[in-house]
Design a protein around this motif. Structure first.
Motif, PDB file in Angstrom:
ATOM      1  N   PRO A 251      -0.335  -1.638  -2.941  1.00 18.02           N
ATOM      2  CA  PRO A 251      -1.604  -2.233  -2.491  1.00 18.02           C
ATOM      3  C   PRO A 251      -1.511  -3.708  -2.097  1.00 18.02           C
ATOM      4  O   PRO A 251      -2.220  -4.152  -1.207  1.00 18.02           O
ATOM      5  N   GLY A 518      -6.939  -4.360   1.887  1.00 18.30           N
ATOM      6  CA  GLY A 518      -6.625  -2.992   2.281  1.00 18.30           C
ATOM      7  C   GLY A 518      -5.210  -2.752   2.739  1.00 18.30           C
ATOM      8  O   GLY A 518      -4.959  -1.887   3.577  1.00 18.30           O
ATOM      9  N   THR A 521      -3.111   0.207   4.265  1.00 20.82           N
ATOM     10  CA  THR A 521      -3.910   0.869   5.301  1.00 20.82           C
ATOM     11  C   THR A 521      -3.975   0.005   6.554  1.00 20.82           C
ATOM     12  O   THR A 521      -3.960   0.515   7.683  1.00 20.82           O
ATOM     13  N   TYR A 522      -4.028  -1.292   6.346  1.00 23.00           N
ATOM     14  CA  TYR A 522      -4.064  -2.235   7.467  1.00 23.00           C
ATOM     15  C   TYR A 522      -2.896  -2.021   8.424  1.00 23.00           C
ATOM     16  O   TYR A 522      -3.064  -2.064   9.651  1.00 23.00           O
ATOM     17  N   ALA A 524      -1.213   0.668   9.034  1.00 23.63           N
ATOM     18  CA  ALA A 524      -1.445   1.886   9.818  1.00 23.63           C
ATOM     19  C   ALA A 524      -2.448   1.623  10.939  1.00 23.63           C
ATOM     20  O   ALA A 524      -2.304   2.151  12.056  1.00 23.63           O
ATOM     21  N   GLN A 525      -3.450   0.779  10.669  1.00 20.04           N
ATOM     22  CA  GLN A 525      -4.443   0.455  11.698  1.00 20.04           C
ATOM     23  C   GLN A 525      -3.794  -0.316  12.849  1.00 20.04           C
ATOM     24  O   GLN A 525      -4.088  -0.055  14.025  1.00 20.04           O
ATOM     25  N   GLU A 528      -1.732   2.061  14.859  1.00 20.58           N
ATOM     26  CA  GLU A 528      -2.616   2.934  15.642  1.00 20.58           C
ATOM     27  C   GLU A 528      -3.035   2.244  16.941  1.00 20.58           C
ATOM     28  O   GLU A 528      -3.021   2.844  18.030  1.00 20.58           O
TER      29      GLU A 528
END
Length: 540
Positions: A251, A518, A521-522, A524-525, A528
């Motif tokens: 995290p 985040g 996850t950031y 991956a964003q 993307e």
């Protein structure tokens, strides 16, 4: 190592990229862009590499991320050849490491030292940036990359009479590059944040008397620093790639030595809670906040962790009144948790005195010391451990002008606004490394830096390959990102504190929660966006 010459003066021609800052981010950005075949110049106001580790030389300055994690991962040979001496590295060793990297990859030849960027203006006609420095340079570049760091502009409080003090004054974020001897001195330290918590035990060991002026008590857990475990180091080096991979999935991009809990603190019995917190307290480090999975989102769970720390403070500090003043009354973890070595124990020394400036506020600095409302303190030296104008301070001290005369100061008047923490609408071909709106200070900075640098390099290469003139964030994507960052923060306990994450330590600074909560996850964003042909951006 300090550079006394300016090896590269660029007044003619156009470069592919200008990088501002020769810290950990700027050096890696230079390396990556060079590998991509670009012409690059780094401008650095200091006389050596290192960024925060060049300027922060105060006694006890040390990283709060373990050495095997707080290091570059881009070169396997570098990972194997460098050996750390301590679990948490001190400033001199980290600076030695950064200099080693700069020499190892021949980066010094691409850096102009002793050069402060004063202005940067985007020329729409020629689709380039024009950069002016305090050395009289006028440099043009297609891309402008700000590697200025999140904690690089020292916050010096505007206390009346500050200039009248006849003794020596220091700021932890801009420490002299020579040894300071506090022996026989009456020293005052203003501030009890991370740098103060590291410096105070060292200053107290030298000086005749130490007076600490505290506005807000801070949580701190033991670092349990020591000589690095060579067996553990060998195990990590045997499979460093897997170690780094685990890091990137954590995290906060750190703590691969700790197992985060999947349990709420409220699901554990009081006895189990105490045992788990005690175990992590004894191990030391940020793993304390991983004891339960809801410490940063559930106030009731957070209260249990906070009280555990307050109990340890009361057990450690002999004077009950002093212990009480050192016990924070806020949420634990909403400010960056501090790690210490014998910080609270220092207040048991007879010559160390704590002043609560909420109760007895500082009124002015006099030629011979500090006058509070009720008491005068005679001092020989004053140390300002008052932190930084974090995340945006250095950027806003440079006059950056984008399209149609828009300045960054105006664009961020109500607080910083970015897309992905990487770009700003109205400022084509300008990239931020670890900018507001990215995880940055809520992570192991080097992991976040490497992720940003590699994304920027691929984006720049894409633009050049496609022969575009410029890339710029779309208004809607930036607005959506700001809303996204705020929404995530609102679901946590982070905004409950008046922290430097929100600019609360700087008078007049807009109160906006700046980092993105985040990781990973950031990442991956960002991937993307890239895989969709840089969705949310427009090209010219």
């Amino acid at each position: 190592m300090e550079m006394t010459t300016r090896p590269f003066i660029a007044n003619t021609g156009q470069l592919d990229a200008i990088i501002v800052g020769a810290g950990i981010a700027g050096l890696y950005m230079l390396h990556r862009l060079r590998q991509a075949g670009l012409s690059v110049l780094v401008l650095e106001r200091g006389k050596g590499v290192g960024g925060t580790w060049y300027w922060n030389r105060y006694p006890g300055a040390r990283c709060d991320v373990e050495s095997l994690e707080y290091s570059y991962s881009f070169s396997e040979r570098l990972q194997q050849e460098w050996n750390w001496s301590e679990r948490y590295s001190g400033q001199p060793e980290i600076l030695d490491y950064i200099n080693h990297v700069a020499n190892r990859f021949d980066l010094l030849s691409g850096i102009q030292f002793g050069t402060k960027v004063e202005k940067a203006r985007y020329d729409e006609t020629h689709a380039c940036w024009i950069i002016n420095t305090d050395q009289g340079d006028r440099i043009t570049s297609k891309f402008l990359i700000m590697a200025t760091g999140c904690l690089s502009s020292a916050n010096i409080p505007q206390i009346e009479g500050r200039e009248s003090f006849k003794g020596a004054t220091y700021h932890t974020g801009s420490w002299p590059h020579h040894e300071i001897d506090f022996s026989g001195q009456r020293v005052g330290v203003i501030g009890t944040g991370s740098s103060a918590i590291q410096a105070i035990p060292h200053i107290a060991a030298e000086c005749e008397s130490l007076t600490v002026f505290q506005r807000t008590a801070n949580y701190s857990v033991p670092a349990r620093n020591g000589t690095i475990n060579k067996t553990y180091e060998a195990e990590v080096k045997a499979n460093y790639a897997e170690f780094r991979k685990r890091n990137r999935m954590m995290p906060a991009a750190l703590g691969s030595t700790f197992t985060g809990s999947n349990q709420s603190a409220l699901e554990a019995s009081p006895e189990e809670q105490q045992m788990e917190f005690a175990k992590r307290w004894n191990i030391g480090g940020f793993g304390f906040l991983g004891a339960y999975n809801d410490l940063t989102i559930n106030k009731e769970s957070n209260d249990v962790a906070a009280e555990f720390v307050r109990e340890r403070i009361r057990e450690t500090v002999a004077d009950a009144n002093t212990a009480g003043l050192l016990c924070p009354d806020s949420v634990i973890g909403c400010k960056r948790l501090c790690l210490d070595t014998n910080y609270f124990e220092t207040y048991n020394m007879p010559h160390v005195h704590l002043v609560d400036i909420r109760e007895d506020p500082i009124q002015r600095i006099m030629p011979t010391g500090i006058r509070c409302k009720n008491t005068v303190y005679e001092l020989d030296d004053i140390v300002f451990a008052t932190g930084f104008d974090a995340m945006t301070g250095t950027l806003l001290r440079i006059r950056i002008t984008g399209r149609s005369g828009l300045t960054l100061q105006d664009a961020w008047k109500a607080g910083p606004r970015t897309y992905l923490g990487l770009t700003v609408k109205g400022f084509p071909n300008m990239f931020l490394i670890s900018g507001p709106g990215s995880p940055s200070v809520l992570t192991n900075m080097i992991v976040s830096i490497e992720q940003h640098v590699e994304w920027i390099e691929r984006c720049v290469s894409y633009i050049l390959e496609k022969q575009y003139s410029a890339i710029e964030a779309e208004q809607g994507s930036q607005d959506g990102w700001v809303e996204h960052v705020n929404l995530i923060a609102s679901k946590t306990l982070y905004p409950s504190c008046n922290s430097w994450y929100r600019g609360a330590n700087i008078p007049g600074k807009p109160r906006v929660f700046m980092p993105h909560i985040g990781f990973p996850t950031y990442v991956a964003q960002c991937e993307e966006v890239e895989s969709a042909g840089y969705s949310g951006f427009e090209f010219y």
